[in-house]
Design a protein around this motif. Structure first.
Motif, PDB file in Angstrom:
ATOM      1  N   LEU A 129      12.915  42.002 -14.436  1.00 24.82           N
ATOM      2  CA  LEU A 129      11.971  41.004 -14.777  1.00 24.82           C
ATOM      3  C   LEU A 129      12.588  39.542 -15.127  1.00 24.82           C
ATOM      4  N   ARG A 130      11.995  38.632 -14.795  1.00 30.39           N
ATOM      5  CA  ARG A 130      12.381  37.288 -15.030  1.00 30.39           C
ATOM      6  C   ARG A 130      12.399  36.977 -16.499  1.00 30.39           C
ATOM      7  N   VAL A 131      13.304  36.341 -16.956  1.00 35.86           N
ATOM      8  CA  VAL A 131      13.605  35.939 -18.342  1.00 35.86           C
ATOM      9  C   VAL A 131      13.687  34.682 -18.389  1.00 35.86           C
ATOM     10  N   ALA A 132      12.882  33.685 -18.955  1.00 35.85           N
ATOM     11  CA  ALA A 132      13.040  32.206 -19.292  1.00 35.85           C
ATOM     12  C   ALA A 132      13.370  32.008 -20.647  1.00 35.85           C
ATOM     13  N   VAL A 133      14.054  30.938 -20.964  1.00 35.20           N
ATOM     14  CA  VAL A 133      14.562  30.699 -22.262  1.00 35.20           C
ATOM     15  C   VAL A 133      14.290  29.180 -22.538  1.00 35.20           C
ATOM     16  N   ILE A 134      13.454  29.110 -23.945  1.00 41.73           N
ATOM     17  CA  ILE A 134      13.041  27.923 -24.271  1.00 41.73           C
ATOM     18  C   ILE A 134      13.960  27.544 -25.407  1.00 41.73           C
ATOM     19  N   ILE A 135      14.657  26.487 -25.843  1.00 46.08           N
ATOM     20  CA  ILE A 135      15.203  25.938 -26.642  1.00 46.08           C
ATOM     21  C   ILE A 135      14.729  24.642 -27.360  1.00 46.08           C
ATOM     22  N   ALA A 136      14.414  24.454 -28.449  1.00 47.69           N
ATOM     23  CA  ALA A 136      13.617  23.369 -29.283  1.00 47.69           C
ATOM     24  C   ALA A 136      14.909  22.804 -29.986  1.00 47.69           C
ATOM     25  N   SER A 137      15.029  21.648 -29.957  1.00 50.84           N
ATOM     26  CA  SER A 137      16.251  21.113 -30.712  1.00 50.84           C
ATOM     27  C   SER A 137      15.986  19.669 -31.042  1.00 50.84           C
ATOM     28  N   THR A 138      16.630  19.361 -32.175  1.00 56.49           N
ATOM     29  CA  THR A 138      16.436  17.745 -32.539  1.00 56.49           C
ATOM     30  C   THR A 138      17.621  17.317 -33.246  1.00 56.49           C
ATOM     31  N   LEU A 174      24.479  30.530 -22.072  1.00 53.85           N
ATOM     32  CA  LEU A 174      23.406  31.248 -21.251  1.00 53.85           C
ATOM     33  C   LEU A 174      24.043  31.391 -19.648  1.00 53.85           C
ATOM     34  N   ARG A 175      24.791  30.143 -19.450  1.00 60.46           N
ATOM     35  CA  ARG A 175      25.174  30.171 -17.897  1.00 60.46           C
ATOM     36  C   ARG A 175      26.247  31.419 -17.855  1.00 60.46           C
ATOM     37  N   ALA A 176      26.792  32.090 -18.978  1.00 62.37           N
ATOM     38  CA  ALA A 176      27.578  33.118 -18.608  1.00 62.37           C
ATOM     39  C   ALA A 176      27.069  34.400 -18.749  1.00 62.37           C
ATOM     40  N   GLN A 177      25.589  34.529 -18.714  1.00 57.10           N
ATOM     41  CA  GLN A 177      24.829  35.726 -18.971  1.00 57.10           C
ATOM     42  C   GLN A 177      25.124  36.618 -17.595  1.00 57.10           C
ATOM     43  N   THR A 178      25.090  38.043 -17.887  1.00 56.56           N
ATOM     44  CA  THR A 178      25.172  38.829 -16.731  1.00 56.56           C
ATOM     45  C   THR A 178      23.899  38.857 -15.784  1.00 56.56           C
ATOM     46  N   LEU A 179      22.765  38.514 -16.310  1.00 56.70           N
ATOM     47  CA  LEU A 179      21.687  38.449 -15.571  1.00 56.70           C
ATOM     48  C   LEU A 179      21.187  36.847 -15.894  1.00 56.70           C
ATOM     49  N   ALA A 180      21.193  35.775 -15.188  1.00 61.74           N
ATOM     50  CA  ALA A 180      20.960  34.427 -15.225  1.00 61.74           C
ATOM     51  C   ALA A 180      19.461  34.541 -15.666  1.00 61.74           C
ATOM     52  N   PRO A 181      19.214  33.655 -16.817  1.00 59.41           N
ATOM     53  CA  PRO A 181      17.817  33.314 -16.965  1.00 59.41           C
ATOM     54  C   PRO A 181      16.973  32.814 -15.829  1.00 59.41           C
ATOM     55  N   SER A 182      15.967  33.231 -15.654  1.00 57.86           N
ATOM     56  CA  SER A 182      15.027  32.564 -14.498  1.00 57.86           C
ATOM     57  C   SER A 182      14.859  30.992 -14.735  1.00 57.86           C
ATOM     58  N   ARG A 183      14.729  30.605 -15.927  1.00 57.53           N
ATOM     59  CA  ARG A 183      14.652  29.013 -16.159  1.00 57.53           C
ATOM     60  C   ARG A 183      15.234  29.006 -17.567  1.00 57.53           C
ATOM     61  N   SER A 235       7.290  33.156 -15.472  1.00 55.25           N
ATOM     62  CA  SER A 235       8.307  34.046 -15.980  1.00 55.25           C
ATOM     63  C   SER A 235       7.434  35.475 -16.357  1.00 55.25           C
ATOM     64  N   ASP A 236       8.298  36.451 -16.402  1.00 57.52           N
ATOM     65  CA  ASP A 236       7.683  37.998 -17.088  1.00 57.52           C
ATOM     66  C   ASP A 236       7.845  37.833 -18.599  1.00 57.52           C
ATOM     67  N   VAL A 237       9.231  37.108 -18.967  1.00 58.14           N
ATOM     68  CA  VAL A 237       9.555  37.233 -20.529  1.00 58.14           C
ATOM     69  C   VAL A 237       9.828  35.816 -20.784  1.00 58.14           C
ATOM     70  N   VAL A 238       9.650  35.581 -22.067  1.00 56.33           N
ATOM     71  CA  VAL A 238      10.232  34.373 -22.576  1.00 56.33           C
ATOM     72  C   VAL A 238      10.931  34.526 -23.680  1.00 56.33           C
ATOM     73  N   LEU A 287      14.434  45.866 -21.584  1.00 54.00           N
ATOM     74  CA  LEU A 287      13.830  46.270 -22.605  1.00 54.00           C
ATOM     75  C   LEU A 287      12.171  46.291 -22.394  1.00 54.00           C
ATOM     76  N   PHE A 288      11.486  45.059 -21.823  1.00 56.46           N
ATOM     77  CA  PHE A 288      10.396  44.813 -21.226  1.00 56.46           C
ATOM     78  C   PHE A 288       9.826  45.690 -20.369  1.00 56.46           C
ATOM     79  N   ALA A 289      10.839  45.742 -19.343  1.00 57.16           N
ATOM     80  CA  ALA A 289      10.363  46.741 -18.120  1.00 57.16           C
ATOM     81  C   ALA A 289      10.280  48.109 -18.413  1.00 57.16           C
ATOM     82  N   GLN A 290      10.916  48.472 -19.565  1.00 56.99           N
ATOM     83  CA  GLN A 290      11.154  50.117 -19.894  1.00 56.99           C
ATOM     84  C   GLN A 290       9.918  50.526 -20.756  1.00 56.99           C
ATOM     85  N   HIS A 291       9.494  49.494 -21.649  1.00 50.85           N
ATOM     86  CA  HIS A 291       8.513  49.507 -22.576  1.00 50.85           C
ATOM     87  C   HIS A 291       7.384  48.619 -22.301  1.00 50.85           C
TER      88      HIS A 291
END
Length: 297
Positions: free
Chosen positions: A8-17, A30-39, A83-86, A106-110
């Motif tokens: 499943l494609r997992v996108a990541v949103i980071i809100a920051s100020t 996030l760049r070092a993830q074993t599965l890269a975020p889709s976005r 994405s499939d998951v955010v 997790l989201f694929a199996q459940h």
């Protein structure tokens, strides 16, 4: 025998100020993830909130009105369901390098899970904060055992906003409540409560990390104190916070702020929180539930 399905494609949103260094750190993880975020979407209030271009290469940037709910909503608008998951990670969260991979699994199996919050290995929110170096060591120690077993699942009413994820297909029409301004205290509970009407919301060991609890860029003591009274009552009336939870939050913070104001922690504005608490009650006695008023304080 069929080919294995794609993860499943997992996108990541980071809100920051106001915390470009924090953004640079979490993007590096996030760049070092074993599965890269889709976005990877960075939602900020101004260009000055961003790290150097080299530290955010490959990320998408959206400029939004200042405030956690508004900035997360701007990220969702840019994502547009692609994405499939955010996953929503706080800018001062250091994720396990397996986090995206195990979220996908997790989201694929459940398929009944609509939202999940992960295991916080350490949380600096009620302390002076956890140094980034120590947080990274804790995550490395956790990761040396390999991917988590994903055996722990517990149904919960609210998810912890520093590391929570949702099945994108179930978010149609849902947004974070922008009346909860600035730091948006309890916006995570409000959003998760709405999602829980569409599927399970769970706490799990499937993904993990450390929340630094960085103090820079946070809401003032007066504003937070006001939110500690107004926000639970507003969400109680809205129907996204249970009465017991609302009264527990208000009473605990009211007592703690008054007691600790006698011996305040150097990193907490207890006097400001006490003043904000009573301003919140004063508005309540006037018949006002106005969480957005913190922008005037």
């Amino acid at each position: 025998m069929g080919l294995p399905s794609a993860p499943l494609r997992v996108a990541v949103i980071i809100a920051s100020t106001g915390r470009p260094d924090c953004i640079a750190t979490i993007v590096r993880h996030l760049r070092a993830q074993t599965l890269a975020p889709s976005r990877i979407i960075l939602s900020v209030a101004a260009d000055r909130d961003l790290p150097a271009p080299s530290a955010r290469e490959g990320c998408e940037v959206v400029i939004a009105p200042r405030g956690l709910p508004a900035q997360r909503n701007a990220g969702l608008a840019v994502l547009a369901g692609d994405s499939d998951v955010v996953a929503f990670f706080d800018d001062d969260f250091v994720p396990s390098r397996f986090a995206v991979e195990t979220l996908s699994s997790l989201f694929a199996q459940h398929p009944d899970i609509a939202g999940a919050t992960g295991h916080v290995l350490a949380d600096g929110i009620k302390t002076p904060g956890i140094p980034a170096g120590r947080a990274e060591r804790l995550v490395e120690e956790h990761d040396c055992h390999g991917p988590p077993s994903m055996t722990y699942l517990r149904d919960v009413h609210g998810l912890y906003g520093c590391n929570m994820a949702y099945r994108t297909a179930l978010l149609g029409g849902l947004r974070f409540d922008e009346r909860l301004k600035l730091y948006g205290w309890q916006e995570d509970v409000d959003f998760a409560s709405q999602v829980s009407r569409r599927g399970r919301t769970v706490e799990t060991d499937a993904f993990a990390g450390v929340h630094l609890g960085t103090k820079s860029g946070r809401t003032s003591g007066v504003r937070l104190g006001y939110s500690q009274i107004q926000n639970p009552l507003y969400l109680l009336r809205k129907g996204t916070m249970r009465p017991g939870k609302a009264w527990k939050l208000m009473s605990r913070n009211l007592v703690m702020n008054h007691v600790r104001s006698l011996w305040p922690e150097p990193w907490v504005d207890r006097f400001g929180r006490v003043r904000g608490n009573w301003l919140g009650f004063a508005d309540l006695l006037r018949g006002r539930l106005t969480p957005e008023r913190i922008e005037e304080l």
